[in-house]
Enzyme design. Structure first.
Site, PDB file in Angstrom:
ATOM      1  CB  ALA A  76      -0.953   0.005   1.193  1.00  0.00           C
ATOM      2  CB  SER A  77       2.635   3.020  -1.759  1.00  0.00           C
ATOM      3  OG  SER A  77       3.587   4.010  -2.069  1.00  0.00           O
ATOM      4  CG  HIS A  78       2.215   7.160   0.200  1.00  0.00           C
ATOM      5  ND1 HIS A  78       2.305   6.822  -1.127  1.00  0.00           N
ATOM      6  CD2 HIS A  78       1.125   7.946   0.331  1.00  0.00           C
ATOM      7  CE1 HIS A  78       1.311   7.404  -1.787  1.00  0.00           C
ATOM      8  NE2 HIS A  78       0.576   8.082  -0.927  1.00  0.00           N
TER       9      HIS A  78
END
Length: 233
Positions: A76-78
């Site tokens: 979910a990246s950042h």
């Protein structure tokens, strides 16, 4: 329906029923597939992940004659820690074509998985303009280090294997590593004449190719020093 759920049902109906109730139930909310793939709070993604494994293996069946793999990255990246997501990598290592995103999204959220599995296959035949190919569909899976990533990756793996596919699990990798692994497996690995069974047993070989690529393409210390020197012009 080609998913191996039926063989599970024949062996043990009680196990099959528990399996259906846990993984083939309706998703608790509709989740869209966008440029970042599926992304939401991890608690909503369990069924979506399992179905993503099914649909990725189904797409891979149209490339299985030449042993070309697709990829799934759990990340979910950042986003906040309670979130997670997954995106599908196409055989060239890039993102899955946008022309298939709506089919992927619809199947992952469907209320009638058997009917929509059959519809999905018809749509894939129309898109690829050919029948499914012989050979095992191959899916390469990677994930980040979020607390929910191991569970969600395992659900993707279950979906793949229950749709007659094989999984090459890279473990904890970055998104670029997953994309590079898919591209390398479908190109450079062929030159080494190593099949999916080799990489399934030695997934680190695919990961190490990413580092080799960085070393090969990165400037040397001398080149970096030259780039910092002022021009004499």
């Amino acid at each position: 329906m080609c998913i191996r759920d039926r063989s599970i049902m024949e062996r043990d109906k009680q196990i099959y029923q528990a399996f259906v109730e846990q993984y083939l139930n309706e998703p608790s909310k509709k989740i869209t597939y966008g440029t970042a793939g599926f992304r939401d709070q991890a608690k909503y993604l369990r069924t979506i992940c399992y179905r993503t494994g099914i649909v990725t293996a189904q797409i891979a069946k149209y490339h299985s004659k030449n042993q070309l793999a697709l990829g799934v990255m759990i990340t979910a990246s950042h986003n906040p820690i309670q979130d997670n997501g997954m995106k599908i990598a196409d055989i060239d290592g890039g993102m899955i074509t946008s022309l298939l995103e709506k089919d992927i999204e619809h199947f992952a959220n469907t209320q009638d998985i058997q009917k929509d599995f059959e519809d999905l296959d018809k749509n894939l035949q129309a898109y690829f303009k050919r029948e499914k190919q012989s050979g095992k569909p191959i899916v390469i899976i990677g994930r980040d280090t979020r607390p929910s990533s191991d569970e969600l990756a395992n659900l993707v793996k279950e979906g793949v294997t229950n749709n007659e596919g094989v999984v090459i699990d890279l473990g904890y990798v970055t998104t670029p590593m997953l994309h590079h692994a898919v591209a390398y497996f479908n190109t450079g690995a062929k030159k080494e004449e190593k099949n999916w069974e080799y990489y399934q047993a030695n997934p680190s070989h695919l990961v190490n190719q990413y580092y080799s690529c960085l070393l090969y393409t990165s400037p040397s210390p001398r080149d970096r020093q030259k780039s910092r020197m002022p021009s004499s012009a």
